[in-house]
Write a protein that holds these residues in place. Sequence first.
Motif, mmCIF file in Angstrom:
data_model
loop_
_atom_site.group_PDB
_atom_site.id
_atom_site.type_symbol
_atom_site.label_atom_id
_atom_site.label_comp_id
_atom_site.label_asym_id
_atom_site.label_seq_id
_atom_site.Cartn_x
_atom_site.Cartn_y
_atom_site.Cartn_z
ATOM 1 N N GLN A 6 0.794 -1.214 0.000
ATOM 2 C CA GLN A 6 0.000 0.000 0.000
ATOM 3 C C GLN A 6 0.836 1.278 0.000
ATOM 4 O OE1 GLN A 6 -3.499 0.248 -0.058
ATOM 5 N NE2 GLN A 6 -3.312 -1.898 -0.589
ATOM 6 N N LEU A 7 2.099 1.203 0.347
ATOM 7 C CA LEU A 7 2.929 2.399 0.414
ATOM 8 C C LEU A 7 4.157 2.223 -0.466
ATOM 9 C CD1 LEU A 7 3.471 5.180 1.732
ATOM 10 C CD2 LEU A 7 4.816 3.985 3.451
ATOM 11 N N HIS A 46 1.437 6.560 8.389
ATOM 12 C CA HIS A 46 0.766 5.743 7.367
ATOM 13 C C HIS A 46 0.224 4.453 7.956
ATOM 14 C CE1 HIS A 46 0.045 3.551 3.635
ATOM 15 N NE2 HIS A 46 0.716 2.560 4.179
ATOM 16 N N HIS A 50 -3.422 2.917 7.474
ATOM 17 C CA HIS A 50 -3.474 1.737 6.603
ATOM 18 C C HIS A 50 -4.359 0.633 7.165
ATOM 19 C CE1 HIS A 50 -2.267 -1.669 4.193
ATOM 20 N NE2 HIS A 50 -1.866 -2.290 5.284
ATOM 21 N N GLN A 156 -3.652 3.892 -2.346
ATOM 22 C CA GLN A 156 -2.220 3.597 -2.306
ATOM 23 C C GLN A 156 -1.456 4.856 -1.937
ATOM 24 O OE1 GLN A 156 0.261 3.042 -5.965
ATOM 25 N NE2 GLN A 156 0.598 0.990 -5.158
ATOM 26 N N GLY A 157 -0.489 4.695 -1.037
ATOM 27 C CA GLY A 157 0.354 5.825 -0.658
ATOM 28 C C GLY A 157 1.615 5.834 -1.500
ATOM 29 N N PRO A 170 -2.788 8.518 1.550
ATOM 30 C CA PRO A 170 -2.912 7.709 0.341
ATOM 31 C C PRO A 170 -3.932 8.313 -0.610
ATOM 32 C CG PRO A 170 -4.006 6.647 2.179
ATOM 33 C CD PRO A 170 -3.264 7.824 2.753
#
Length: 430
Positions: A6-7, A46, A50, A156-157, A170
């Motif tokens: 995700q990051l 984050h 998340h 998504q970051g 994100p």
Amino acid sequence: MAFAGQLVIENLPRDAQGNSLCVPCRTTKLLCGKERCPLLVRLHAHQRTHTLLTGTELAGASPPSVFVGRYGYPKVSIGPMLPPFGGDTSLLDTPERWVGRKIDDIVDFRSQLVRTRFTVRELDPAKGNRMVLRTQELAMAATPPHVDATLHKPPQGRMRYSATAQPMGPSAPLKAFDRDTVKVDRHIEKAHSDTDLLARDALSELHAKGVHTSAMSRAFSVGAFGVGKRRKLVPTRWSITAVDSTLGLKLLERTRELPLLGDYRLHEFTGLDNRWSVLLLPTEWCYELIEAWYPNTLWNPHRSGISIFHSFELNRGRKGYAEIGGCYYAARLAVNEHMHRLGRQAGAVIFREAPPGYILPVGVWNVREHVRQALREPPRRYGTLEEALARVGFTMDIPMKRWIANCRGGWPTRWPCTALNTVTPGTAGW
């Protein structure tokens, strides 16, 4: 480098041979020269967000907050920003309430907001689709409305190790969204409904009524003000400076008519590891912002030497865009607000020191709100310029003689503060 899918972290710092500094450092050696690892601060923020993000459905209370991108202009991305939870989320996007907070808090606020986006090819909001009009209405809200959004893919970051990129949450492409009934700010709604009112007059009226600068910038970015046919979407970054500059110039018209201040006054404040000294002088209006950036800070990424930047204007103002950028106009607005409270006109010189503890850029609001706060603090009063400058030199780490050497040519005779050329250096701070 990716975290849990995700990051994405890009542009990591590297040594002269091109090798990543992060691998041997692992946040313990601080090889990049920062006092703390900026990536770790953002990563922790984050992680907290998340865990609340799953799938392509997102529901939460927008502070309210919207974002209009500038890349690809005049075709831009626009959309509401919202956290994955409800309640009173107004603090997450109200910089006027952030003075006194730690930089970790600011990063956390920004990281909780998911930036949804869809592309707009027509900048006239009146010609936009339903999503544009709903985004515009949300931007004018007085309280956080609940928003249900459907995304094309999970948020998504994308985090860059950058000297200029502010912390952001994100993002995800927006398919559709709906929101509860929006309670629009009544002052903003009135300005929005008047399609014959110039944008600068609308901003001036809202400012006089105490509407937050951040709320005006948000509404301005979605084309809420101005003559009907001229209303356009404005990228968020541009709208912030446009509002600061417009309000500052409007106040300055009145400032020039006020009687002069009778003494030298110095206001001081420290916030987010930035030190501020605001010196007011018994002269007609003139203004200079001088910023000193220590090594391994935002505008001075090098390992040695302090970089000093400045922008100024004389009584008639300036024509070109300030070298320092949006910070110049943010601080000028804060100073003119103070002049109106005092009922006095003065010259203003703002000294700013940004040591390495300022590990991340957080936005122009930092300058506006901390200069505002400095001017709320009780001033130190002096009968001579030499005494005032000696205090600046004492409280700041940089000697006074270097400040003067790096301002507008040492403040020559055209500058109203000509006494600076004849000041006898004192023992403290020189």
